[in-house]
Design an enzyme around this catalytic site. Structure first.
Site, PDB file in Angstrom:
ATOM      1  CD  GLU A 200       3.140  -2.448  10.646  1.00 19.78           C
ATOM      2  OE1 GLU A 200       4.094  -1.457  10.077  1.00 19.78           O
ATOM      3  OE2 GLU A 200       2.232  -2.406   9.807  1.00 19.78           O
ATOM      4  CE  LYS A 237      -7.085  -2.402  -0.061  1.00 15.63           C
ATOM      5  NZ  LYS A 237      -6.254  -1.644  -1.157  1.00 15.63           N
ATOM      6  NE  ARG A 292      -0.685  -1.705  -6.703  1.00 13.42           N
ATOM      7  CZ  ARG A 292      -1.938  -1.857  -6.162  1.00 13.42           C
ATOM      8  NH1 ARG A 292      -3.113  -1.458  -6.661  1.00 13.42           N
ATOM      9  NH2 ARG A 292      -1.719  -2.604  -4.991  1.00 13.42           N
ATOM     10  CB  VAL A 295      -8.425  -3.034  -7.492  1.00 12.28           C
ATOM     11  CG1 VAL A 295      -9.949  -4.082  -7.532  1.00 12.28           C
ATOM     12  CG2 VAL A 295      -7.412  -4.140  -7.709  1.00 12.28           C
ATOM     13  NE  ARG A 338     -11.238  -5.353  -4.551  1.00 11.25           N
ATOM     14  CZ  ARG A 338      -9.784  -5.211  -4.286  1.00 11.25           C
ATOM     15  NH1 ARG A 338      -8.909  -6.245  -4.836  1.00 11.25           N
ATOM     16  NH2 ARG A 338      -9.322  -4.352  -4.247  1.00 11.25           N
TER      17      ARG A 338
HETATM   18  P1  ADP Z   1      -5.691  -2.929  -4.279  1.00 12.81           P
HETATM   19  O1  ADP Z   1      -5.007  -2.071  -3.028  1.00 12.81           O
HETATM   20  O2  ADP Z   1      -5.609  -2.027  -5.535  1.00 12.81           O
HETATM   21  O3  ADP Z   1      -7.006  -3.274  -4.066  1.00 12.81           O
HETATM   22  P2  ADP Z   1      -4.638  -5.387  -4.388  1.00 12.81           P
HETATM   23  O4  ADP Z   1      -3.655  -5.503  -3.019  1.00 12.81           O
HETATM   24  O5  ADP Z   1      -5.800  -5.981  -4.057  1.00 12.81           O
HETATM   25  O6  ADP Z   1      -4.569  -3.977  -4.503  1.00 12.81           O
HETATM   26  O7  ADP Z   1      -3.826  -5.982  -5.595  1.00 12.81           O
HETATM   27  C1  ADP Z   1      -4.218  -5.636  -6.909  1.00 12.81           C
HETATM   28  C2  ADP Z   1      -3.967  -6.471  -7.602  1.00 12.81           C
HETATM   29  O8  ADP Z   1      -2.378  -6.703  -7.593  1.00 12.81           O
HETATM   30  C3  ADP Z   1      -4.330  -8.129  -7.125  1.00 12.81           C
HETATM   31  O9  ADP Z   1      -4.625  -8.741  -8.381  1.00 12.81           O
HETATM   32  C4  ADP Z   1      -3.064  -8.622  -6.482  1.00 12.81           C
HETATM   33  O10 ADP Z   1      -2.955  -9.872  -6.468  1.00 12.81           O
HETATM   34  C5  ADP Z   1      -1.883  -7.857  -7.396  1.00 12.81           C
HETATM   35  N1  ADP Z   1      -0.758  -7.501  -6.506  1.00 12.81           N
HETATM   36  C6  ADP Z   1      -0.578  -6.704  -5.649  1.00 12.81           C
HETATM   37  N2  ADP Z   1       0.588  -6.485  -5.076  1.00 12.81           N
HETATM   38  C7  ADP Z   1       1.304  -7.337  -5.746  1.00 12.81           C
HETATM   39  C8  ADP Z   1       2.604  -7.711  -5.753  1.00 12.81           C
HETATM   40  N3  ADP Z   1       3.429  -6.957  -4.972  1.00 12.81           N
HETATM   41  N4  ADP Z   1       3.125  -8.676  -6.404  1.00 12.81           N
HETATM   42  C9  ADP Z   1       2.301  -9.238  -7.520  1.00 12.81           C
HETATM   43  N5  ADP Z   1       0.886  -8.992  -7.414  1.00 12.81           N
HETATM   44  C10 ADP Z   1       0.475  -8.054  -6.748  1.00 12.81           C
HETATM   45  P1  ADP Z   2      -0.200  -5.420   1.573  1.00 11.84           P
HETATM   46  O1  ADP Z   2       1.204  -4.626   0.824  1.00 11.84           O
HETATM   47  O2  ADP Z   2       0.054  -6.882   1.117  1.00 11.84           O
HETATM   48  O3  ADP Z   2      -1.589  -4.704   0.890  1.00 11.84           O
HETATM   49  P2  ADP Z   2      -0.376  -4.020   3.758  1.00 11.84           P
HETATM   50  O4  ADP Z   2       0.627  -3.443   4.628  1.00 11.84           O
HETATM   51  O5  ADP Z   2      -1.207  -2.894   3.230  1.00 11.84           O
HETATM   52  O6  ADP Z   2      -0.018  -5.037   2.956  1.00 11.84           O
HETATM   53  O7  ADP Z   2      -1.495  -4.823   4.616  1.00 11.84           O
HETATM   54  C1  ADP Z   2      -2.550  -5.643   4.478  1.00 11.84           C
HETATM   55  C2  ADP Z   2      -3.474  -5.476   5.321  1.00 11.84           C
HETATM   56  O8  ADP Z   2      -3.064  -5.981   6.606  1.00 11.84           O
HETATM   57  C3  ADP Z   2      -4.031  -4.215   6.019  1.00 11.84           C
HETATM   58  O9  ADP Z   2      -5.232  -3.743   5.298  1.00 11.84           O
HETATM   59  C4  ADP Z   2      -4.647  -4.628   7.176  1.00 11.84           C
HETATM   60  O10 ADP Z   2      -5.806  -4.902   7.206  1.00 11.84           O
HETATM   61  C5  ADP Z   2      -3.675  -5.614   7.776  1.00 11.84           C
HETATM   62  N1  ADP Z   2      -2.641  -5.019   8.522  1.00 11.84           N
HETATM   63  C6  ADP Z   2      -1.510  -4.608   8.063  1.00 11.84           C
HETATM   64  N2  ADP Z   2      -0.453  -4.107   9.168  1.00 11.84           N
HETATM   65  C7  ADP Z   2      -1.333  -4.112  10.215  1.00 11.84           C
HETATM   66  C8  ADP Z   2      -1.262  -3.659  11.680  1.00 11.84           C
HETATM   67  N3  ADP Z   2      -0.131  -3.322  11.875  1.00 11.84           N
HETATM   68  N4  ADP Z   2      -2.118  -4.111  12.474  1.00 11.84           N
HETATM   69  C9  ADP Z   2      -3.184  -4.752  12.106  1.00 11.84           C
HETATM   70  N5  ADP Z   2      -3.585  -4.966  10.809  1.00 11.84           N
HETATM   71  C10 ADP Z   2      -2.792  -4.795   9.856  1.00 11.84           C
END
Ligand code: ADP
Ligand code: ADP
Ligand code: MG
Length: 448
Positions: A200, A237, A292, A295, A338
């Site tokens: 993307e 985050k 789900r 955090v 956090r």
């Molecule tokens: P939130 O969006 O709730 O802040 P995070 O992306 O920080 O979620 O993830 C919350 C917790 O789950 C963290 O401990 C992260 O390492 C874990 N986590 C998130 N997505 C996955 C995944 N697909 N597989 C394993 N652990 C994950």
């Molecule tokens: P995850 O499943 O690991 O949480 P996300 O798709 O939510 O992955 O993306 C995690 C972070 O990466 C976002 O919060 C943002 O900061 C960055 N990000 C993801 N997609 C984009 C994008 N298209 N352009 C800029 N930043 C992005």
């Protein structure tokens, strides 16, 4: 109503869920690994069952042992918390087959949304704005090259099964594409057992703003305002706040309605979060839906007065939502830091060890969600978050002042923490002005 809930998780979220169950008169079962014998969640639950050795794959990800613990204790439902099995459709389906209520959406919704490339296609059809990019997964380098050229560099290669900020690579020009695509695929395969990726457009300096929703089993869906999670380090985050400093009533309503549409198109049930990127013109784009509890859910609880975990339990127990959209009023401002056992001076290296002494702040508007106690050992097996410090006040300025004093009272001895990092961060001019985006921590040296 549910009678006995098994919590398939550990740490502060397990404790949080146990507390919500108690208030609703629901019995609780904790599961723990041998490394967590002395963990708080195992101590405070009504019953506790050891499910295996320290490594997650042998314990907190061990479906067979978890289902067996459920049968052994007669639990009628499983709350998966976040991380671990929380977004695993196969696990949700296994629960269903065993007659156990999975506290979360149906396996079909998890499947549909867990594949982020497919989820984007579904959202586009539902009229939710999405980020320009590939339609579904990218199969070949040639396909990737043609598409990236069309949408223009920089682009992101993202794992379809991704989560926790892993499996994402930025590509600034065509000569980097092959290497970054390979790297993203390798990381995705290692983390998620699936090397599918999609592409993307990279949005420059966006804000990460997500909308909390609640959906019952009868088609009622409401949104509970936003959380600004733009304070990120390596896509993870660090600090979250609500309302977002850039939010307007009009934008909140539009994003809220898009979030509700997103939930409805996949027959969503229970609590969920729709993550959006917002550009500097306040255009917003669907990024992914987390199926789900998150955090950072406490900041939403503070400003809305809705206990999201209790709502999850009630919905899973078959109750219709008793809250209507017009009941949701955002009051004041909430911020979460956090607190991790890590060393910011050493590139945030995790810092396991025994907590020798612990003093946590208190007073009006201060909330600590944690599973730590004095003498508790933080082991290297699980993630490094040890507490969430949440403040709630009438306005942003007061909330920041409260957070500053709360952080400076917080004492953790025996392990390194990022408390001082947070203190420096919330003193920054940019943060005080509410002028920061997802790239802020990447381009700013907070420790200097
Ligand atoms: P939130 O969006 O709730 O802040 P995070 O992306 O920080 O979620 O993830 C919350 C917790 O789950 C963290 O401990 C992260 O390492 C874990 N986590 C998130 N997505 C996955 C995944 N697909 N597989 C394993 N652990 C994950
Ligand atoms: P995850 O499943 O690991 O949480 P996300 O798709 O939510 O992955 O993306 C995690 C972070 O990466 C976002 O919060 C943002 O900061 C960055 N990000 C993801 N997609 C984009 C994008 N298209 N352009 C800029 N930043 C992005
Ligand atoms: Mg995300």
């Amino acid at each position: 109503m549910l009678k006995k809930v098994l919590i398939a998780n550990r740490g502060e979220i397990a404790v949080r869920i146990i507390r919500a169950c108690r208030e609703l008169g629901i019995k609780t079962v904790a599961v723990y690994s041998t490394a967590d014998q002395h963990a708080l969640h195992a101590k405070i639950a009504d019953e506790a069952v050891c499910i295996g050795p320290p490594k997650s794959k042998d314990s907190y990800l061990n479906m067979r042992e978890i289902i067996a613990a459920c049968e052994l204790t007669g639990a009628d439902a499983i709350h998966p918390g976040f991380g671990f099995l929380s977004e695993n459709a196969h696990f949700a389906r296994t629960c269903q087959k065993c007659g156990i209520t999975f506290i979360g959406p149906l396996p079909e919704s998890i499947e549909m949304l867990g594949d982020k490339a497919t989820a984007k296609e579904t959202m586009k059809k539902a009229g939710v704005p999405v980020i320009l990019g590939s339609e579904g997964a990218i199969k070949t380098l040639g396909e990737a090259k043609a598409l990236a050229k069309e949408i223009g560099y920089p682009v992101l290669v993202k794992a379809s099964a991704g989560g926790g900020g892993r499996g994402i690579r930025q590509v600034r020009s065509e000569d980097e594409l092959e290497a970054q695509m390979t790297a993203a695929k390798q990381e995705a395969l290692a983390c998620f057992g699936n090397d599918e990726v999609y592409i993307e457009k990279f949005i420059e300096n966006p804000k990460h703003i997500e909308i909390q929703i609640l959906a019952d089993n009868f088609g009622n869906v409401i949104y509970l305002g936003e959380r600004d999670c733009s304070m990120q380090r390596r896509n993870q985050k660090v600090l979250e706040e609500t309302p977002s400093p850039v939010m307007t009533d009009e934008l909140r309503r539009k994003m809220g309605e898009s979030a509700v549409a997103a939930a409805k198109v996949c027959g969503y049930r229970n609590a969920g979060t729709i993550e959006f990127l917002v550009d500097k013109h306040l255009n917003y784009y669907f990024m992914e839906m987390n199926t789900r509890i998150q955090v950072e859910h406490p900041i939403t609880e503070e400003v809305t007065g809705v206990d999201l975990v209790k709502q999850q339990l009630l919905i899973a127990g078959g109750e219709p939502l008793s809250i209507k959209q017009e009941d949701i009023k955002i009051q004041g401002h909430a911020i979460e830091c956090r607190i991790n056992a890590e060393n910011p001076e050493m590139n945030f290296l995790p810092s396991p060890g025994v907590i020798k002494s612990l003093y946590v702040p208190g007073g009006p508007g201060i909330r600590i969600d944690s599973a730590c106690y004095q003498g508790f050992e933080i082991t290297p097996y699980y993630d490094s978050m040890i507490a969430k410090l949440i403040v709630h006040a009438s306005d942003r300025e007061t909330a920041i002042a409260k957070m500053r004093w709360a952080l400076s009272e917080f004492i953790v001895d025996g392990v390194s923490t990022n408390i001082d990092f947070h203190l420096r961060l919330i003193r920054r001019e940019e943060f005080l002005r509410g002028d920061y985006d997802n790239g802020f921590l990447g381009r700013t040296d907070i420790l200097k």
